[in-house]
Scaffold this active site. Structure first.
Site, PDB file in Angstrom:
ATOM      1  N   ARG A  68      10.143  -9.680 -13.856  1.00  0.00           N
ATOM      2  CA  ARG A  68       8.998  -8.495 -13.922  1.00  0.00           C
ATOM      3  C   ARG A  68       9.214  -7.623 -15.300  1.00  0.00           C
ATOM      4  NH1 ARG A  68       8.545  -5.965  -8.162  1.00  0.00           N
ATOM      5  NH2 ARG A  68       6.793  -4.913  -9.013  1.00  0.00           N
ATOM      6  N   ASN A 100       2.127   2.253  -8.591  1.00  0.00           N
ATOM      7  CA  ASN A 100       2.971   1.408  -9.451  1.00  0.00           C
ATOM      8  C   ASN A 100       4.133   1.716 -10.170  1.00  0.00           C
ATOM      9  OD1 ASN A 100       0.455   0.125  -8.734  1.00  0.00           O
ATOM     10  ND2 ASN A 100      -0.616   0.540 -10.860  1.00  0.00           N
ATOM     11  N   HIS A 117       6.675   4.996  -5.797  1.00  0.00           N
ATOM     12  CA  HIS A 117       7.279   4.160  -5.667  1.00  0.00           C
ATOM     13  C   HIS A 117       8.689   3.912  -6.750  1.00  0.00           C
ATOM     14  CE1 HIS A 117       4.271   2.456  -2.648  1.00  0.00           C
ATOM     15  NE2 HIS A 117       4.918   3.382  -2.225  1.00  0.00           N
ATOM     16  N   CYS A 130      28.185   6.824  -4.236  1.00  0.00           N
ATOM     17  CA  CYS A 130      28.693   7.224  -5.692  1.00  0.00           C
ATOM     18  C   CYS A 130      27.619   8.270  -6.288  1.00  0.00           C
ATOM     19  CB  CYS A 130      28.465   5.698  -6.366  1.00  0.00           C
ATOM     20  SG  CYS A 130      28.380   5.644  -8.279  1.00  0.00           S
ATOM     21  N   CYS A 151      27.448  -0.802 -11.830  1.00  0.00           N
ATOM     22  CA  CYS A 151      27.534   0.721 -12.222  1.00  0.00           C
ATOM     23  C   CYS A 151      28.800   1.187 -13.028  1.00  0.00           C
ATOM     24  CB  CYS A 151      27.661   1.425 -10.762  1.00  0.00           C
ATOM     25  SG  CYS A 151      27.816   3.141 -10.893  1.00  0.00           S
ATOM     26  N   GLY A 191      -7.851   0.503  -6.834  1.00  0.00           N
ATOM     27  CA  GLY A 191      -6.836  -0.864  -6.975  1.00  0.00           C
ATOM     28  C   GLY A 191      -5.876  -0.972  -6.103  1.00  0.00           C
ATOM     29  N   THR A 192      -6.092  -0.519  -4.916  1.00  0.00           N
ATOM     30  CA  THR A 192      -4.952  -0.561  -3.941  1.00  0.00           C
ATOM     31  C   THR A 192      -5.620  -1.464  -2.553  1.00  0.00           C
ATOM     32  OG1 THR A 192      -3.273   0.386  -2.271  1.00  0.00           O
ATOM     33  CG2 THR A 192      -5.128   1.869  -3.207  1.00  0.00           C
ATOM     34  N   SER A 193      -5.096  -2.128  -1.863  1.00  0.00           N
ATOM     35  CA  SER A 193      -5.382  -2.663  -0.727  1.00  0.00           C
ATOM     36  C   SER A 193      -5.110  -1.738   0.598  1.00  0.00           C
ATOM     37  CB  SER A 193      -4.579  -4.011  -0.399  1.00  0.00           C
ATOM     38  OG  SER A 193      -3.086  -3.597  -0.478  1.00  0.00           O
ATOM     39  N   GLU A 219     -12.824  -5.876  -3.910  1.00  0.00           N
ATOM     40  CA  GLU A 219     -12.881  -6.035  -2.744  1.00  0.00           C
ATOM     41  C   GLU A 219     -13.124  -4.733  -1.972  1.00  0.00           C
ATOM     42  OE1 GLU A 219     -12.775  -9.227  -2.020  1.00  0.00           O
ATOM     43  OE2 GLU A 219     -12.088  -9.859  -4.011  1.00  0.00           O
TER      44      GLU A 219
HETATM   45  C1  BJW Z   1      -8.296  -4.543  -8.235  1.00  0.00           C
HETATM   46  C2  BJW Z   1      -8.401  -5.427  -9.475  1.00  0.00           C
HETATM   47  C3  BJW Z   1      -8.987  -4.733 -10.682  1.00  0.00           C
HETATM   48  C4  BJW Z   1      -7.542  -6.617  -7.888  1.00  0.00           C
HETATM   49  N1  BJW Z   1      -9.359  -3.484 -10.539  1.00  0.00           N
HETATM   50  N2  BJW Z   1      -8.695  -3.233  -8.157  1.00  0.00           N
HETATM   51  C5  BJW Z   1       3.104   3.236   9.407  1.00  0.00           C
HETATM   52  C6  BJW Z   1       2.490   2.163  10.318  1.00  0.00           C
HETATM   53  C7  BJW Z   1       3.083   0.907  10.038  1.00  0.00           C
HETATM   54  C8  BJW Z   1       4.080   0.577   9.099  1.00  0.00           C
HETATM   55  C9  BJW Z   1       4.477   1.938   8.406  1.00  0.00           C
HETATM   56  C10 BJW Z   1       4.221   3.064   8.706  1.00  0.00           C
HETATM   57  N3  BJW Z   1       4.983   4.160   7.866  1.00  0.00           N
HETATM   58  C11 BJW Z   1       5.685   3.372   7.177  1.00  0.00           C
HETATM   59  C12 BJW Z   1       5.677   2.037   7.367  1.00  0.00           C
HETATM   60  C13 BJW Z   1       6.425   0.683   6.819  1.00  0.00           C
HETATM   61  C14 BJW Z   1       5.888   0.147   5.400  1.00  0.00           C
HETATM   62  C15 BJW Z   1       4.443  -0.091   5.328  1.00  0.00           C
HETATM   63  O1  BJW Z   1       3.483   0.592   5.072  1.00  0.00           O
HETATM   64  N4  BJW Z   1       4.450  -1.444   5.873  1.00  0.00           N
HETATM   65  C16 BJW Z   1       2.662  -2.024   5.860  1.00  0.00           C
HETATM   66  C17 BJW Z   1       2.804  -2.949   5.116  1.00  0.00           C
HETATM   67  C18 BJW Z   1       2.434  -1.965   7.473  1.00  0.00           C
HETATM   68  N5  BJW Z   1       6.240   1.421   4.575  1.00  0.00           N
HETATM   69  C19 BJW Z   1       7.211   1.647   4.070  1.00  0.00           C
HETATM   70  O2  BJW Z   1       8.349   1.182   4.401  1.00  0.00           O
HETATM   71  C20 BJW Z   1       7.581   3.069   3.155  1.00  0.00           C
HETATM   72  N6  BJW Z   1       8.505   3.665   3.678  1.00  0.00           N
HETATM   73  C21 BJW Z   1       8.378   4.641   4.640  1.00  0.00           C
HETATM   74  O3  BJW Z   1       7.135   4.806   5.010  1.00  0.00           O
HETATM   75  O4  BJW Z   1       9.472   5.177   4.924  1.00  0.00           O
HETATM   76  C22 BJW Z   1       9.443   5.915   6.281  1.00  0.00           C
HETATM   77  C23 BJW Z   1       9.200   4.747   7.274  1.00  0.00           C
HETATM   78  C24 BJW Z   1       9.712   3.535   7.255  1.00  0.00           C
HETATM   79  C25 BJW Z   1       9.783   2.595   8.095  1.00  0.00           C
HETATM   80  C26 BJW Z   1       8.957   2.693   9.316  1.00  0.00           C
HETATM   81  C27 BJW Z   1       8.297   3.959   9.515  1.00  0.00           C
HETATM   82  C28 BJW Z   1       8.258   5.047   8.494  1.00  0.00           C
HETATM   83  C29 BJW Z   1       7.918   2.440   1.713  1.00  0.00           C
HETATM   84  C30 BJW Z   1       6.966   1.410   1.114  1.00  0.00           C
HETATM   85  C31 BJW Z   1       7.513   0.795  -0.189  1.00  0.00           C
HETATM   86  C32 BJW Z   1       6.693  -0.088  -0.774  1.00  0.00           C
HETATM   87  N7  BJW Z   1       6.875  -0.784  -1.780  1.00  0.00           N
HETATM   88  C33 BJW Z   1       6.400  -1.595  -2.654  1.00  0.00           C
HETATM   89  C34 BJW Z   1       7.366  -2.390  -3.677  1.00  0.00           C
HETATM   90  C35 BJW Z   1       7.903  -1.329  -4.927  1.00  0.00           C
HETATM   91  C36 BJW Z   1       8.760  -1.745  -5.709  1.00  0.00           C
HETATM   92  C37 BJW Z   1       8.115  -2.937  -6.558  1.00  0.00           C
HETATM   93  O5  BJW Z   1       7.167  -3.003  -7.292  1.00  0.00           O
HETATM   94  O6  BJW Z   1       9.043  -4.302  -6.590  1.00  0.00           O
HETATM   95  O7  BJW Z   1       5.508  -1.043  -3.219  1.00  0.00           O
HETATM   96  S1  BJW Z   1       5.709  -2.708  -1.837  1.00  0.00           S
HETATM   97  C38 BJW Z   1       4.219  -3.018  -2.702  1.00  0.00           C
HETATM   98  O8  BJW Z   1       2.781  -2.591  -2.190  1.00  0.00           O
HETATM   99  C39 BJW Z   1       4.424  -2.006  -3.833  1.00  0.00           C
HETATM  100  C40 BJW Z   1       3.064  -1.498  -3.969  1.00  0.00           C
HETATM  101  O9  BJW Z   1       3.304  -0.236  -4.591  1.00  0.00           O
HETATM  102  C41 BJW Z   1       2.531  -1.534  -2.572  1.00  0.00           C
HETATM  103  C42 BJW Z   1       1.189  -1.285  -2.470  1.00  0.00           C
HETATM  104  O10 BJW Z   1       0.361  -2.438  -3.126  1.00  0.00           O
HETATM  105  P1  BJW Z   1      -0.984  -2.318  -3.644  1.00  0.00           P
HETATM  106  O11 BJW Z   1      -0.518  -1.380  -5.000  1.00  0.00           O
HETATM  107  O12 BJW Z   1      -1.719  -1.819  -2.936  1.00  0.00           O
HETATM  108  O13 BJW Z   1      -1.292  -3.763  -4.278  1.00  0.00           O
HETATM  109  P2  BJW Z   1      -2.071  -4.885  -3.391  1.00  0.00           P
HETATM  110  O14 BJW Z   1      -1.358  -6.267  -4.276  1.00  0.00           O
HETATM  111  O15 BJW Z   1      -1.568  -4.746  -2.065  1.00  0.00           O
HETATM  112  O16 BJW Z   1      -3.477  -4.660  -3.757  1.00  0.00           O
HETATM  113  C43 BJW Z   1      -3.780  -4.800  -4.940  1.00  0.00           C
HETATM  114  C44 BJW Z   1      -5.537  -4.583  -4.920  1.00  0.00           C
HETATM  115  O17 BJW Z   1      -6.218  -4.226  -6.208  1.00  0.00           O
HETATM  116  C45 BJW Z   1      -6.350  -5.375  -3.827  1.00  0.00           C
HETATM  117  O18 BJW Z   1      -7.087  -4.603  -2.934  1.00  0.00           O
HETATM  118  C46 BJW Z   1      -7.255  -5.990  -5.132  1.00  0.00           C
HETATM  119  O19 BJW Z   1      -8.374  -6.283  -4.471  1.00  0.00           O
HETATM  120  C47 BJW Z   1      -7.499  -4.826  -6.127  1.00  0.00           C
HETATM  121  N8  BJW Z   1      -7.809  -5.432  -7.481  1.00  0.00           N
HETATM  122  N9  BJW Z   1      -8.007  -6.612  -9.317  1.00  0.00           N
HETATM  123  C48 BJW Z   1      -9.347  -2.706  -9.285  1.00  0.00           C
HETATM  124  N10 BJW Z   1      -9.501  -5.268 -11.849  1.00  0.00           N
END
Ligand code: BJW
Length: 249
Positions: A68, A100, A117, A130, A151, A191-193, A219
């Site tokens: 990446r 992002n 994130h 550490c 590290c 731009g987020t799902s 979408e």
């Molecule tokens: C366009 C386009 C164009 C296309 N123009 N748009 C409550 C209920 C249930 C579960 C949980 C909860 N609270 C927490 C959780 C667990 C979990 C979670 O949410 N799970 C769900 C999947 C159910 N959350 C976590 O674990 C978070 N931690 C937390 O809350 O701690 C406390 C806790 C833990 C456990 C249980 C309970 C509490 C941490 C979340 C960390 C997310 N990390 C990532 C990776 C980051 C590092 C990396 O990049 O490698 O973050 S995962 C990934 O998803 C990344 C993104 O930031 C994130 C969101 O994705 P995003 O940005 O929405 O992308 P897409 O691909 O999903 O969508 C793209 C969109 O763009 C689409 O809609 C397209 O249509 C659109 N698009 N072209 C505009 N041109």
């Protein structure tokens, strides 16, 4: 593309907050997570973005982040990123909350940027005892070498300074973001799902606190029915149009 009501509300807003996701960088060439581009060597990107994947195979996870970094290094912000930087300059109060890790908002000129994130260009030690675990530092190596990197203090594995599934967000960072959402008069979600918490809850918090909430996404999402307005369009086209309509000319 946008209603007169939305444009008037944006012009009148004293405080604007924006939440962005991977789609805002799609037009720069960054793959989204949940679209067709969310696969790497047949792994789902989201299955590698976990502490469990890193504990099991740090080399594999680092190869994924190295890929990446190689992909991101030459990429440039697109008109959507620049429109948000222009909006920051025009609005009396402004915060840009991004999920992002790609740094493109900062390159486009964002100043009050809240990276929920983390950032792919920072690393920290993965060993919580550490001292480097609490002190992320910049690392711009492309390619990363060696993989996995070590590290310099304890010899443990370094990890990307990003938030994986199941990990807590930095309480100060999420607190600042939630305050910005609740204090905003106008909230844009682009731009987020909107499936990943706690980010996905922010537009609803803003709406409940009285903001006009506008979604931009090609979408419809689960959030769409709860928005004041949901515009189905690419952010690289829609955001410049919005900022021009409200503040241009
Ligand atoms: C366009 C386009 C164009 C296309 N123009 N748009 C409550 C209920 C249930 C579960 C949980 C909860 N609270 C927490 C959780 C667990 C979990 C979670 O949410 N799970 C769900 C999947 C159910 N959350 C976590 O674990 C978070 N931690 C937390 O809350 O701690 C406390 C806790 C833990 C456990 C249980 C309970 C509490 C941490 C979340 C960390 C997310 N990390 C990532 C990776 C980051 C590092 C990396 O990049 O490698 O973050 S995962 C990934 O998803 C990344 C993104 O930031 C994130 C969101 O994705 P995003 O940005 O929405 O992308 P897409 O691909 O999903 O969508 C793209 C969109 O763009 C689409 O809609 C397209 O249509 C659109 N698009 N072209 C505009 N041109």
């Amino acid at each position: 593309m946008f209603s007169r009501e939305a444009i008037t509300a944006l012009q009148a807003a004293r405080s604007v907050t924006v939440l962005t996701g991977a789609g805002v960088s799609a037009e720069s060439g960054v793959p989204t997570f949940r679209g067709a581009g969310g696969l790497w060597r047949n792994y789902q990107a989201t299955s590698l973005a976990t502490p469990e994947a890193f504990a099991k195979d740090p080399e594999l996870v680092w190869e994924f982040y190295n890929y990446r970094r190689e992909l991101l290094a030459p990429l440039k912000p697109n008109p959507g990123h620049f429109a948000l930087a222009a909006l920051e300059a025009a609005a009396p109060g402004f915060a840009l909350v991004t999920q992002n890790i790609d740094n493109l908002h900062r390159i486009a000129g964002a100043k009050n940027l809240i990276e929920l994130h983390g950032n792919i260009w920072q690393v920290r030690c993965s060993d919580p005892v550490c001292e480097s675990a609490a002190a992320p530092r910049e690392n711009r190596e492309v390619p990363v070498s060696p993989i996995p990197p070590r590290c310099g203090i304890c010899g443990g594995h370094l990890r990307p300074h990003v938030v994986w599934f199941g990990e807590m967000l930095d309480p100060e960072v999420i607190g600042t973001a939630i305050r910005a959402a609740e204090e905003s008069d106008f909230f844009i979600v682009a731009g987020t799902s909107a499936v990943v918490q706690p980010a996905a809850g922010m537009p609803l918090l803003a709406r409940r606190a009285g903001a006009f909430v506008l979604e931009v996404n090609p979408e419809r999402t689960d959030l769409s029915p709860a928005m004041n307005e949901s515009v189905q369009a690419a952010s690289g086209e829609a955001l410049p149009t919005l900022v021009e309509a409200a503040f241009g000319g």
